[in-house]
Design a protein around this motif. Structure first.
Motif, PDB file in Angstrom:
ATOM      1  N   ASP A 775      -0.616  14.696   3.947  1.00  0.00           N
ATOM      2  CA  ASP A 775       0.551  13.846   4.229  1.00  0.00           C
ATOM      3  C   ASP A 775       0.456  12.567   3.393  1.00  0.00           C
ATOM      4  N   GLY A 776       1.350  11.648   3.653  1.00  0.00           N
ATOM      5  CA  GLY A 776       1.414  10.432   2.847  1.00  0.00           C
ATOM      6  C   GLY A 776       0.107   9.652   2.846  1.00  0.00           C
ATOM      7  N   VAL A 777      -0.503   9.570   4.034  1.00  0.00           N
ATOM      8  CA  VAL A 777      -1.719   8.775   4.140  1.00  0.00           C
ATOM      9  C   VAL A 777      -2.845   9.405   3.323  1.00  0.00           C
ATOM     10  N   SER A 778      -2.949  10.747   3.412  1.00  0.00           N
ATOM     11  CA  SER A 778      -4.039  11.395   2.687  1.00  0.00           C
ATOM     12  C   SER A 778      -3.818  11.297   1.178  1.00  0.00           C
ATOM     13  N   TYR A 779      -2.568  11.421   0.754  1.00  0.00           N
ATOM     14  CA  TYR A 779      -2.289  11.249  -0.677  1.00  0.00           C
ATOM     15  C   TYR A 779      -2.674   9.844  -1.125  1.00  0.00           C
ATOM     16  N   ARG A 780      -2.297   8.887  -0.301  1.00  0.00           N
ATOM     17  CA  ARG A 780      -2.611   7.522  -0.698  1.00  0.00           C
ATOM     18  C   ARG A 780      -4.124   7.313  -0.804  1.00  0.00           C
ATOM     19  N   ALA A 781      -4.859   7.912   0.138  1.00  0.00           N
ATOM     20  CA  ALA A 781      -6.310   7.760   0.125  1.00  0.00           C
ATOM     21  C   ALA A 781      -6.893   8.291  -1.175  1.00  0.00           C
ATOM     22  N   ILE A 782      -6.480   9.487  -1.534  1.00  0.00           N
ATOM     23  CA  ILE A 782      -7.067  10.086  -2.716  1.00  0.00           C
ATOM     24  C   ILE A 782      -6.593   9.376  -3.990  1.00  0.00           C
ATOM     25  N   ILE A 783      -5.327   9.009  -4.024  1.00  0.00           N
ATOM     26  CA  ILE A 783      -4.795   8.326  -5.211  1.00  0.00           C
ATOM     27  C   ILE A 783      -5.488   6.979  -5.394  1.00  0.00           C
ATOM     28  N   ALA A 784      -5.608   6.256  -4.261  1.00  0.00           N
ATOM     29  CA  ALA A 784      -6.264   4.948  -4.341  1.00  0.00           C
ATOM     30  C   ALA A 784      -7.705   5.107  -4.803  1.00  0.00           C
ATOM     31  N   GLY A 785      -8.363   6.133  -4.286  1.00  0.00           N
ATOM     32  CA  GLY A 785      -9.743   6.380  -4.675  1.00  0.00           C
ATOM     33  C   GLY A 785      -9.854   6.663  -6.161  1.00  0.00           C
ATOM     34  N   CYS A 786      -8.966   7.491  -6.671  1.00  0.00           N
ATOM     35  CA  CYS A 786      -8.972   7.821  -8.093  1.00  0.00           C
ATOM     36  C   CYS A 786      -8.761   6.565  -8.925  1.00  0.00           C
ATOM     37  N   LEU A 787      -7.752   5.803  -8.506  1.00  0.00           N
ATOM     38  CA  LEU A 787      -7.412   4.604  -9.271  1.00  0.00           C
ATOM     39  C   LEU A 787      -8.569   3.617  -9.307  1.00  0.00           C
ATOM     40  N   ARG A 788      -9.125   3.412  -8.133  1.00  0.00           N
ATOM     41  CA  ARG A 788     -10.168   2.413  -8.013  1.00  0.00           C
ATOM     42  C   ARG A 788     -11.378   2.777  -8.881  1.00  0.00           C
ATOM     43  N   ASN A 789     -11.541   4.067  -9.063  1.00  0.00           N
ATOM     44  CA  ASN A 789     -12.701   4.488  -9.825  1.00  0.00           C
ATOM     45  C   ASN A 789     -12.360   4.931 -11.247  1.00  0.00           C
ATOM     46  N   GLY A 790     -11.117   4.634 -11.645  1.00  0.00           N
ATOM     47  CA  GLY A 790     -10.766   4.865 -13.034  1.00  0.00           C
ATOM     48  C   GLY A 790     -10.212   6.239 -13.368  1.00  0.00           C
ATOM     49  N   TYR A 791     -10.006   7.066 -12.380  1.00  0.00           N
ATOM     50  CA  TYR A 791      -9.433   8.381 -12.682  1.00  0.00           C
ATOM     51  C   TYR A 791      -7.905   8.306 -12.687  1.00  0.00           C
ATOM     52  N   VAL A 792      -7.400   7.604 -13.665  1.00  0.00           N
ATOM     53  CA  VAL A 792      -5.970   7.300 -13.648  1.00  0.00           C
ATOM     54  C   VAL A 792      -5.133   8.556 -13.818  1.00  0.00           C
ATOM     55  N   MET A 802       2.869  14.405  -5.099  1.00  0.00           N
ATOM     56  CA  MET A 802       3.321  13.899  -3.802  1.00  0.00           C
ATOM     57  C   MET A 802       4.841  13.698  -3.789  1.00  0.00           C
ATOM     58  N   ARG A 803       5.326  13.073  -4.856  1.00  0.00           N
ATOM     59  CA  ARG A 803       6.771  12.819  -4.912  1.00  0.00           C
ATOM     60  C   ARG A 803       7.572  14.107  -4.990  1.00  0.00           C
ATOM     61  N   GLU A 804       7.020  15.086  -5.693  1.00  0.00           N
ATOM     62  CA  GLU A 804       7.727  16.375  -5.782  1.00  0.00           C
ATOM     63  C   GLU A 804       7.866  17.014  -4.411  1.00  0.00           C
ATOM     64  N   LYS A 805       6.874  16.788  -3.598  1.00  0.00           N
ATOM     65  CA  LYS A 805       6.938  17.353  -2.242  1.00  0.00           C
ATOM     66  C   LYS A 805       7.808  16.495  -1.330  1.00  0.00           C
ATOM     67  N   GLY A 806       8.335  15.414  -1.892  1.00  0.00           N
ATOM     68  CA  GLY A 806       9.183  14.542  -1.073  1.00  0.00           C
ATOM     69  C   GLY A 806       8.392  13.749  -0.052  1.00  0.00           C
ATOM     70  N   ILE A 807       7.106  13.580  -0.317  1.00  0.00           N
ATOM     71  CA  ILE A 807       6.277  12.819   0.626  1.00  0.00           C
ATOM     72  C   ILE A 807       6.192  11.368   0.171  1.00  0.00           C
ATOM     73  N   GLU A 808       6.300  10.494   1.146  1.00  0.00           N
ATOM     74  CA  GLU A 808       6.183   9.072   0.829  1.00  0.00           C
ATOM     75  C   GLU A 808       5.137   8.478   1.749  1.00  0.00           C
ATOM     76  N   PRO A 809       4.246   7.690   1.218  1.00  0.00           N
ATOM     77  CA  PRO A 809       3.257   7.107   2.135  1.00  0.00           C
ATOM     78  C   PRO A 809       3.942   6.095   3.043  1.00  0.00           C
ATOM     79  N   PRO A 810       3.589   6.110   4.315  1.00  0.00           N
ATOM     80  CA  PRO A 810       4.194   5.157   5.239  1.00  0.00           C
ATOM     81  C   PRO A 810       3.759   3.743   4.877  1.00  0.00           C
ATOM     82  N   PRO A 811       4.610   2.780   5.143  1.00  0.00           N
ATOM     83  CA  PRO A 811       4.269   1.411   4.786  1.00  0.00           C
ATOM     84  C   PRO A 811       3.125   0.887   5.637  1.00  0.00           C
ATOM     85  N   THR A 812       2.286   0.088   5.049  1.00  0.00           N
ATOM     86  CA  THR A 812       1.214  -0.569   5.796  1.00  0.00           C
ATOM     87  C   THR A 812       1.121  -1.996   5.292  1.00  0.00           C
TER      88      THR A 812
END
Length: 841
Positions: A775-792, A802-812
DNA sequence: CTAGGGTTAG
């Protein structure tokens, strides 16, 4: 003076009517005074129907009303013939007239009836019978107070009322919500002075059960048993069985189980029908696991009767309704291995399960085995199989089976033909052959047949053919079978076309069509159209099913569109439709979730104002905001807290760092005898972790296991989140606990934090492969992890996915601040902040 | 015509 018109007297065979017609009294020309009326009535002593009819004539005349003596005379006649229902009915009419309308009071009437009888014994009987009838009449017109008062009067005078009267009076007290009154009533009934015989109590208990007061019956059982008033074991057993079954009928399953427990303690064996009632009650409640647990308990206790085929088919149905078809089949195999006889109902469920799993051949094989075991298949068995074959596209087999029916001298009925014709059509096979066959066999296709064929054609995509068939039938029946067309489009998932076809119509369709389309639209989140459908129903003068309003509002809430939900609520208000408890609760919950607390409060007040009583669920929803105030209000309303409620409150206090109140609540819960469950323990464990008391948290985890409270995936998520070193893998597998999105997300998060991004990506992959949708939260977790560690590159790929699946991370909060952007950039590529921003949002 | 509640991840 009475001018009595002709007596419309038709349905009596008693000689008086003939006398009357022959002119012994020519009522047409007679003008009767009161004495005359009474004299006439005296001659009607042997014909109560004639007397009633005569009275009615006088009443209808309007010039002058019948006197109290006239009524009394008729009542005595009706009474002497033991026509109790007629008597009550007569009283209902009398009561409805009111004191002024009739010119005398009911008491006057009772006196007039009683006085006329000189024989003391007869007078006693007469008074008893008349008062009983009057009590029932009062209850029928919902004048409960009068009914109850009169009844106490009878009791005081020691007249004897019949069982029915007792039942009616309890019902009156019950419907007034007067529990004290009920208690007093029962106490009085059991007191030694007014003790009745065994048959009375048996009838009374039965009367309570058939009038949906089994709970009262249950309360009564214990004292009856203790005082030995039901004579022998068998009387007590019968009474218990009736009570348990009655409670099940009223869907009071907890009480039913408790009553069942009592009876077993007394050494009374409940029979199969009792067990079956409990299980079916749970099943109707969709509490499948409760039903199955009940069975398991009884099997463990080696209770007789539990292996009856009736029970077995219930068990199988439970598994199927849970969608667990393989488990149902395992169960069948287990039964057969135990040499337990199955009946054709059990087999039918088994066929159904096999078909749902796509195993048609095995279904047919099992069908043959059933026949070999000497169970003669009936038309329902054949229908299941034939429908199943069609469902799986196995049309030849379906046709073979129908031929088999004919050759075995079991002529197919209209239902089988309908299923087959519809099934063929939806498989793009020729259904007209079946219609022809039906004609040949003298089974006339009905509109259901045609609807099913049309629906099938649409599902098969043969739109024109369906329309043509519809047209040809429309000549006979205007409007024809659009229902089939709309339902076909729904089934085919072509909702826009279904809606278009429906909205053009200017005549109403059967309600189930609206419901199908409505449900499909809501599921597809096309809520605007769902609402239009409801509005169109109003325009066409079709009353929507009540639950549709709540469902629509629920649908708006699910997509967080409170504005539209409120707007629809206003439309309902305009139509004077009061939303129910469910609807209010879901609205309030959504408002709380979206932090619109004022609105939530306004809704809460509105529901109370409009007479909808909040229940513990409503209070639970509200307790997340201000537990203190809500708690007081709830107790004032007399709503009892439960585990769900306490769990929320405890958790909320912990979240607000109010440990004192949290502890106080735990104590209150314990005092109230409410046992913490998995969720309660999990909340507590989480709270202790947050308070940095890992030891206490883990102790609690051990305590819950010791207390036989089985941890679930949430519990393990909490443990993993706060203590990733703990290896709970095996324990989870042993308990059969599957990982869900939350659990995987925590794993991913943890790996990202320790810099093991590749491992995190592997876990993300594993999650998807095991059928858990990110879901949105899990995508955000993995994307953030990749970004933070340089896996752009990976981050971008995942973002796009994620966007293709029409999923949007909930706002926090975090997303607002875009904390991620502050972290250092990467080694792989240099990316600007804007690019990261683009990538993420 | 199976509609509403609690515990977990950001």
């Amino acid at each position: 003076m009475y001018a009595v018109p002709a007596l419309a007297y038709t349905n009596s065979t008693i000689s008086h009517s003939d006398q009357l017609k022959e002119g012994n009294f020519d009522v047409n020309s007679l003008e009767l005074n009161e004495v005359g009326v009474l004299r006439v009535l005296t001659t009607m002593r042997d014909d109560p129907y004639l007397a009633l009819s005569f009275l009615k004539r006088i009443e209808g005349n309007g010039a002058s009303l019948p006197s109290v003596s006239a009524y009394a005379a008729v009542i005595r006649i009706v009474c002497s013939w033991s026509l109790d229902e007629k008597l009550s009915h007569l009283f209902v009419g009398i009561i409805r007239k009111g004191d002024e309308g009739r010119g005398f009071s009911v008491v006057d009437l009772l006196n007039a009836v009683g006085e006329a009888e000189e024989d003391e014994k007869l007078s006693f009987l007469l008074r008893s019978r008349v008062s009983s009838a009057l009590v029932k009449a009062y209850a029928e017109v919902e004048m409960f107070d009068e009914a109850i008062d009169l009844f106490w009067g009878i009791e005081q005078l020691r007249w004897e009322a019949d069982v029915g009267t007792y039942v009616v009076v309890v019902q009156a007290l019950y419907r007034k919500g007067d529990s004290e009154g009920v208690e007093k009533f029962l106490g009085n009934l059991l007191s030694s002075e007014t003790r009745k015989h065994c048959g009375f109590y048996m009838d009374f208990v039965e009367g309570l059960c058939v009038n949906e007061m089994s709970l009262v019956g249950y309360i009564l059982l214990r004292p009856l048993r203790d005082a030995n008033m039901l004579v022998d074991e068998s009387g007590l057993a019968t009474a218990y069985r009736k009570v348990v079954k009655g409670l099940c009928n009223e869907m009071k399953l907890e009480e039913a189980e408790s009553a069942l427990h009592d009876m077993e303690e007394c050494g009374i064996d409940p029979d199969v029908s009792v067990y079956s009632a409990v299980i079916e009650g749970h099943r109707k409640n969709m509490s499948f696991s409760k039903a199955l647990r009940f069975v398991n308990d009884k099997v463990a206790q080696q209770r007789k009767g539990i292996e009856s085929p009736v029970i077995l088919s219930s068990i199988l149905q439970c598994w199927c309704q849970m969608g667990k078809f393989s488990e149902a089949l395992d169960q069948v195999i287990a039964f057969r291995n135990l040499n337990i006889t199955l009946d054709r109902f059990c087999y039918n469920v088994a066929f159904d399960a096999l078909i749902k799993l796509g195993r048609v051949d095995e279904a047919i094989e099992l069908f043959r085995e059933m026949t070999c075991e000497g169970i003669d298949p009936d038309v329902v068995n054949y229908t299941t199989l034939i429908g199943g074959c069609c469902q799986q596209g196995r049309c030849e087999q379906a046709i073979d089976l129908i031929m088999e029916m004919e050759s075995k001298g079991k002529p197919p009925d209209i239902v089988v033909y309908n299923v087959l014709a519809g099934g063929l059509a939806r498989n793009a096979e020729n259904a007209y052959g079946i219609l022809k066959l039906m004609e040949d066999r003298g089974v006339k296709p009905t509109s259901v047949t045609h609807s099913m064929v049309i629906q099938g054609l649409i599902v098969a995509g043969k739109i024109e053919e369906a329309e043509a068939l519809n047209q040809s039938l429309e000549e006979h029946k205007p409007g024809g079978h659009v229902a089939g067309i709309v339902k076909g489009y729904c089934e085919a998932g072509r909702l826009d076309e279904a809606f278009e076809r429906f909205i053009r119509l200017d005549f109403p369709l059967p309600k189930n069509v609206y419901f199908t389309l409505f449900t499909s639209l809501c599921a597809a989140k096309d809520i605007d159209k769902a609402q239009k459908l409801v509005e169109r129903m109003w325009e066409l003068g079709v009353e929507p099913v009540k639950s549709m309003y709540g469902k629509l509002i629920g649908a708006w809430c699910r997509v967080s569109d409170v504005r539209k939900a409120i707007r629809f609520l206003k439309v309902l208000k305009g139509r004077e439709i009061v939303p129910d408890l469910f609807t209010y609760t879901i609205m309030i919950k959504t408002c709380c979730r979206l932090n619109k607390l004022k609105l939530a409060d306004a809704l809460f007040r509105d529901m109370k104002k409009r007479g909808i009583k909040p229940d513990v669920v409503t209070y639970t929803v509200l307790a997340k905001n201000n537990p203190e105030e809500i708690d007081t209000d709830m107790k004032e309303y007399g709503v009892k807290p439960d585990v769900f409620y306490y769990t929320t409150v405890i958790n909320t206090y912990y979240r607000l760092n109010n440990e004192k109140r949290a502890h106080a609540t735990i104590q209150e819960m314990t005092r109230g005898g409410i046992v913490p469950d998995v969720a309660t323990y999990t909340a507590l464990i989480n709270s202790y972790y947050r308070l940095n008391n890992g030891k206490k948290a883990y102790d609690l985890f051990r305590e819950m296991k010791r207390r036989r409270v089985c941890p679930d995936v949430v519990t393990y998520t909490v443990l993993l989140n706060h203590d990733p070193k703990l290896d709970m893998k095996r324990e989870m597998r042993d308990l059969g606990i599957k990982r869900d999105v939350h659990y995987y997300t925590v794993m991913i998060h943890h790996k990202c934090k320790t810099g093991e991004v590749e491992e995190a990506e592997r876990i993300f992959q594993e999650m998807k492969e095991s059928g858990v949708e990110p879901d949105g939260v899990s995508y955000r977790a993995i994307i953030a992890g990749c970004l933070r560690n340089g896996y752009v590159r990976d981050a971008k790929r995942l973002y796009q996915e994620m966007r293709e699946k029409g999923i949007e991370p909930p706002p926090t909060e975090a997303s607002k601040n875009v904390v991620l952007l502050q972290t250092k950039s990467n080694t792989e590529t240099r990316v600007s902040r804007t690019k990261i921003q683009e990538a993420l949002y």
